[in-house]
Every structure is written in structure tokens, then in C-alpha cells.
Design an enzyme around this catalytic site. Structure first.
Site, PDB file in Angstrom:
ATOM      1  N   GLU A  63      -5.682   2.988   1.085  1.00  0.00           N
ATOM      2  CA  GLU A  63      -6.266   1.992   1.992  1.00  0.00           C
ATOM      3  C   GLU A  63      -6.451   2.523   3.411  1.00  0.00           C
ATOM      4  OE1 GLU A  63      -3.700   1.420  -0.036  1.00  0.00           O
ATOM      5  OE2 GLU A  63      -4.439  -0.076  -1.471  1.00  0.00           O
ATOM      6  N   HIS A 132       1.494 -11.338  -2.897  1.00  0.00           N
ATOM      7  CA  HIS A 132       0.128 -11.564  -3.387  1.00  0.00           C
ATOM      8  C   HIS A 132      -0.359 -12.975  -3.072  1.00  0.00           C
ATOM      9  CE1 HIS A 132       1.356  -8.092  -5.806  1.00  0.00           C
ATOM     10  NE2 HIS A 132       0.082  -7.849  -5.985  1.00  0.00           N
TER      11      HIS A 132
END
Lengths: 341, 329
Positions: A63, A132
């Protein structure tokens, strides 16, 4: 309506992206599993087929690497649309975002700008636990140098995406998983609305009155707007008229619309799926109290996620999340209460 | 890096040697002046000087063409001067003035030039490396043959994002040259104390990236290596890693007392390996230039640096209204 063209937010995002890619060759898309898989949440579906894998590029799970690369490409005049699957994952790459993407325009004295879109999913409610399920709206909105948007419906999703891609600044585009129209996440019917086929922009920084009312203002964004609308329908049967403000953007924040609504109703409830403290809900209340305290007939209220890590167990998570019942209860209290003299 | 080389007769013209001499001297004198201004309290924050490493950027720039890009970390003054940015604008940014490259908003670590394709000046160790890959990606996407030089130090070589970038750069065949400026110290930590395997460029092999170590104190060796790397990238066979073995004479920043190394070590490098002295020797002992010619250059450079220093003192402080501009484009 015969001409209705109802789309999910996911499809609306993909449509806006495709339309911009057709007219601007500088627009490209990259992220994890956005090409062959089409995006875990559907918002890049069909793009690789139409534009090929040079322009719709799967990345390694790196990322910092690919968001940093997007910053470089954007400073070089490209228009990257970058996806990071879950907002929770930004911990591994936040430096590229808040130190580089958000600051290089300023640090270059305006010589360079960073026209990129960083899209990411937010929200919980489906038992995915605390790595999440977060929203983290406030974490991004807190840091200067980037715009932050989050749509509640497909019409805004398309218009905000078009505006974000065309914007000369970095835009964090946060889409709530519960509104994407993915069957496995549950479906919010209110998010699936008519979407014109031709390209259009929804102005970044402009809120929308999702429902007009007289007695109490409910301010929210994304999924929270639907909780507010549901609460407003219940409250109507109880004789309370609620106005629902859909912020659509957090940065810039449409403070005028918030203040005007509270000036009308005299009562304010902020619904925020992000954490309670130091966040969006406090900012919106301050927006009113700093300048328009006299408009308030009752102390403002916030319905936000408690300051705890998001738990896995369904019963625990649901207890924490904002919902229509909590808003109804707060509105009833506010409308029955008065500020002591 | 053992003994002082006897002046050889390399295949290099007088003009080119004089150009190297001039460019390296500009960086050194500029940095010495910056150190003085810092000492006088005219420059705030940290200030990372490039003295000792001049041959790296000057040699690499000699292999570039218009359109090539460069991006680096916070020890960035030398890169900016070597790529042709105006010393006045750089020095005025150091003093935080409106005439600086970033109007005083960036300071020593954050400057940019669109004209010279200089993409910063970045303050976080290693963070510029992925951006460099993105710059190279844009060129590849646009189909031109530009090359990006992504500079970082031996300290940054232990940042994970460097290896994320290596993988992507090789996977996507990007025209980027990773320049590791191995000046042997990450602040006060020597490479030996931070790294078991001291050959940093060889790590690229794990990703399939070609590379080599270069004597970064020898501007001719740097240029030769750069030409090879540039040719590889322009031919579409990038990326490439160049590990420049170099040395910084000053501390990490102005606040560094440099207790982690001996005075003897520094003096040895200065007397045996100095990049400017090396070119000076080639010019004088090779009979290519006279002492007078070099003195004239010294004088020129001194004038340029003094002019930059004057400008950096006279340029006004930024008005407070500037605080609110350039946050968004």
C-alpha cells in the site's frame, strides 16, 4: 417512472470512472484486486474489460508503494484513481497520504498539485470486527490538504466520483460497505436510486437536505443518513417533524447548510458511525455552538460509535452502532426538553 | 577507498572537468554558506548539508537529458543546484522567505521545481522512493523515454517501502534509477551497525533488478555508471540500482555533534578521497588548467553564493495571508 435507471452505488462509481476514462487518457485506476476481480465491493467492475490492464492495474499488496507511486504520478499530471480495499488498512501507508499526498501542494508553494482519488470502503454492521469495520471519517477530515467525501446514494456516488476525478486536489472517496448493493453485505434500498446516464458532477463541499422538517435537525453522512431518514418517518407518526441533512462531503464541510437548518429547527442530532470522541460529531456541534448558540432550544446530541474497538460478536456490535431507534429516542427527548434559563 | 589515486589521464575533456569542478564547488560553497547562515540564526529547523557527497549528484546529472526527473529526501540542496535550480531561490527557502522556491512554506526539506523536473525534497526517510516509481510510471504510460532518479540514503535502505517499490518497479518495468547514497551513516548509526549484509545494491537481485556499487567520490566513475544505468532505462530495460559509496563530512544535521565517528576517519576521507580535490588534481597535474583559471572559478562561485545569501536575507518574510494559500490547488 418508466425512465428510471436505478443503480447501486458500486455501479454508479464504476460508471463515473469509466466515463472519465473515456474522455481523459490521464485517468487510470490501480489497487488490489480491482482488475480481474473487479473490486471486492464492485466499484471497478467492467473497467479492466473496457480499458485493459495497463490502465486498470492490479497492484501487489504494497500500500505504501502504490499509493506513493500514485502521488508521484499525480504530481506529474496523471489522474490516478486508487483503491485501498478497507479504510482500516490505512495504518500501513498513512505516511504517503497525510505527509505526501496532502502536503506536497503546500510545500511546493503551489508549484505542484496532486490530483488523485483515493477510494476506500468504510463501515461495519456485518460482524467483521475492528480491523475491517471502522469509518475513520474524522481521521482523514482532521488533516488539512485533502478533500473527503462519502455518498449515501447512487446519484451522489456518481456525481461525487466525477467531481473527485476532475478535482485538481487529492480526494478521499469513502464508500460505506452497507450501501454498496452487494448482496452479501445486506442491501439498503434507499441507496439504490435513479442515476442519469450522462456524466454530471455533485459539487464537493455541498450538503443536501435529504428531508425537510421543522422540529429537529439530524445531520449525518453515508449510512447514517438512512438511519436518519428512517427515524424521521417514525417521528412523523409521533408528531415530530425532522429535517435530515446529508453532508456528502466532510472536507470542505458545508457549515452554512448545517447552521441554516438548525436556525430553523433549533435542535441538533449528529449521527456518526465513526468513534464518538474527537471526531466529526464534535466538529458539527462546534460549527453550530461557536457561532449560532442562540439558535439552539436544547443541548445538541450525538449518536456515534462508543470509544471502544469494534467487537466481533453481533450483539455487541449492534448495540454500539447508530440506528433509527436511538435517533428517535434522542429526538423525543430534545423536543420535550428546554435549555434551563 | 584506500590510497589517494595518482592523477591518471581519463578520457574526459578539459571542458567537462571544469564543469564538474565548477558544479561541485558551487554545492560545497553554497552548503558552507548555509552552515554560516544557520549559525547566525537565519535558518531554522534542521539543515542537512551535502558537503562531501558532491560528486554523486554532479556525476549523475551529467548523464541526464531534458525531461528526466529527480526526487530525493531532505539532504536535497545539492540535488537542486546540480539540476540547475537557482541558488537564490534555494537559499531564500532555507531562510523561510517569500522569494524561496516554496514561498517559505517548505524550508530546507521541501522544495520543488517544475521547470527542472525536481519533485522534492521530502522529510520522511524513504517516503520519496514510491513517488519516484510513480513518476517513472507516468513517463512509461505516456510513452516517452524519460528516466527518473529516485535518491535515498543507506538509512532509508532499511525501510520496507523501498522493497515494495523495487517489486513494483521491476514488475512494471519502470524507467527508474534507484540511487542509494551510501554515506555510511544513518544519522549516527553506521551501516555496519544497522545492516548485516553491507552491500545494499545487491538486495535488488531478490527482485530481479540490475545494479552496481560505484565510487561515489569519483565524479567520472559516477558519470560512467550513470550513463550505463540511463541507457538501460531508456531502452525499456529498467529499473536499475546504483549504490554510491560516498561520505558526508558534516553531521547528519546542524544539531549533530558527530560523536559516533572519529575525527581521524573524517580527516582521512577529506585528505584521500575528496571529490573536488580529485578533479582539481586531474586538471592541474594533467596540465589542463592553470591555478589562475581555477582561482577565477572559485571567485565566480563565491560571488554566486554571496548573491544567493544576500537575496535570502533581503527577500521579505512571507505575509500571513500566504498561510492560507496553496493548501488546495
Amino acid at each position: 417512472m418508466d425512465n428510471e435507471r436505478k443503480l447501486t452505488i458500486a455501479r454508479a462509481m464504476a460508471e463515473a470512472t469509466a466515463q472519465e476514462m473515456r474522455i481523459d487518457p490521464r485517468v487510470f485506476v490501480m489497487g488490489e484486486d480491482i482488475a480481474d476481480l473487479g473490486g471486492v465491493f464492485g466499484n471497478t467492475r467492467g473497467l479492466a474489460e473496457e480499458f485493459g490492464k495497463e490502465r486498470v492495474r492490479d497492484t501487489p499488496i504494497s500500500e505504501t508503494g502504490f499509493i506513493g507511486a500514485a502521488v508521484g504520478a499525480a504530481q506529474d499530471g496523471m489522474r490516478p484513481v486508487v483503491e485501498l480495499m478497507f479504510v482500516d488498512f490505512f495504518g500501513v501507508c498513512f505516511d504517503a497520504i497525510y505527509n505526501l499526498m496532502a502536503k506536497n501542494t503546500y510545500f511546493s508553494g503551489g508549484k505542484f498539485n496532486v490530483p488523485m482519488v483515493l477510494m476506500t470502503s468504510t463501515g461495519g454492521g456485518y460482524s467483521d470486527a475492528g480491523q475491517h469495520s471502522q469509518c475513520l471519517y474524522g481521521s482523514f477530515a482532521h488533516l488539512p490538504g485533502m478533500k473527503v467525501v462519502s455518498p449515501s446514494n447512487a446519484y451522489d456516488a456518481k456525481g461525487l466520483m466525477t467531481a473527485a476525478i476532475r478535482d485538481p486536489n487529492p480526494v478521499i472517496y469513502m464508500y460505506h460497505k452497507g450501501l454498496q448493493g452487494m448482496g452479501w453485505l445486506g442491501t439498503e434500498k434507499g441507496a439504490i436510486v435513479h442515476v442519469p446516464e450522462e456524466p454530471y458532477e455533485v459539487e464537493i463541499g455541498k450538503a443536501r437536505i435529504a428531508r425537510e422538517g421543522r422540529d429537529v435537525t439530524i445531520v449525518s453522512i453515508a449510512q447514517g443518513v438512512h438511519h436518519g431518514l428512517k427515524a424521521a418517518r417514525i417521528l412523523q407518526d409521533q408528531g415530530i417533524s425532522a429535517e435530515v441533512v446529508d453532508l456528502r462531503s466532510l472536507v470542505p464541510l458545508d457549515r452554512d447548510t448545517i447552521r441554516a437548518s438548525v436556525a430553523k429547527t433549533g435542535r441538533l442530532i449528529v449521527v456518526d458511525e465513526d468513534y464518538h470522541s474527537f471526531g466529526v460529531s464534535g466538529e458539527i456541534i462546534a460549527t453550530v455552538t461557536e457561532t449560532n448558540l442562540a439558535d439552539l432550544k436544547a443541548p445538541p446530541r450525538r449518536i456515534a460509535y462508543p470509544d471502544v474497538p469494534i467487537p466481533f460478536a453481533r450483539v455487541m456490535e449492534q448495540y454500539c452502532l447508530p440506528n433509527a431507534d436511538k435517533i428517535v429516542a434522542a429526538a423525543r427527548e430534545l423536543c420535550g426538553a428546554v435549555i434551563p434559563a | 577507498m584506500a590510497t589517494k589515486k595518482a592523477p591518471e589521464r581519463p578520457n574526459v575533456s578539459k571542458e567537462e572537468l571544469l564543469k564538474f569542478y565548477r558544479e561541485m564547488l558551487l554545492i560545497r560553497r553554497f552548503e558552507e554558506k548555509a552552515g554560516q547562515l544557520y549559525g547566525m540564526g537565519l535558518i531554522g529547523g534542521f539543515c542537512h548539508l551535502y558537503i562531501g557527497q558532491e560528486a554523486v549528484v554532479v556525476g549523475l546529472e551529467a548523464a541526464t537529458k531534458e525531461g528526466d526527473k529527480r526526487i530525493t529526501s531532505y539532504r536535497d540542496h545539492g540535488h537542486m543546484l546540480a539540476c540547475g535550480m537557482d541558488p537564490k531561490g534555494v537559499m531564500a527557502e532555507l531562510t523561510g522567505r517569500i522569494g524561496g522556491y516554496s514561498k517559505g512554506k517548505g524550508g530546507s526539506m521541501h522544495m520543488f521545481s517544475k521547470e527542472r523536473h525536481f519533485y522534492g525534497g521530502h522529510g520522511i526517510v524513504g517516503a520519496q522512493v514510491p513517488l519516484g516509481a510513480g513518476l517513472a510510471f507516468a513517463d512509461k504510460y505516456l510513452g516517452n523515454d524519460n528516466v527518473t532518479f529516485a535518491y535515498f540514503g543507506d538509512g532509508a535502505a532499511n525501510q520496507g517501502q523501498v522493497y515494495e517499490t523495487y517489486n513494483m518497479a521491476e514488475l512494471w518495468n519502470l524507467p527508474v534509477i534507484f540511487v542509494i547514497e551510501n554515506n555510511q551513516y544513518a544519522m549516527g548509526t553506521s551501516v555496519k551497525r544497522s545492516t548485516k549484509s553491507p552491500s545494499l545494491w545487491e538486495r535488488g537481485a531478490a527482485y530481479g533488478i540490475k545494479g552496481e556499487a560505484v565510487d561515489g567520490m569519483d565524479v567520472l566513475a559516477v558519470k560512467a555508471a550513470a550513463e550505463k544505468a540511463v541507457a538501460t532505462c531508456r531502452a525499456g530495460e529498467g529499473p536499475y540500482i546504483l549504490e554510491m559509496m560516498t561520505y558526508r563530512y558534516r553531521g547528519h544535521s546542524m544539531s549533530d555533534p558527530a560523536k559516533y565517528r572519529t575525527r581521524e576517519e573524517v580527516e582521512k576521507m577529506k585528505s584521500e578521497k575528496d571529490a573536488i580535490e580529485h578533479v582539481r588534481d586531474l586538471l592541474l597535474q594533467g596540465g589542463l588548467a592553470s591555478d589562475e583559471e581555477l582561482k577565477a572559478i572559485d571567485k565566480d562561485i563565491k560571488a554566486i553564493v554571496n548573491e544567493a545569501a544576500e537575496f535570502s536575507k533581503e527577500s521579505p518574510e512571507p505575509p500571513v495571508e500566504e498561510l492560507w494559500t496553496d493548501i488546495y490547488a
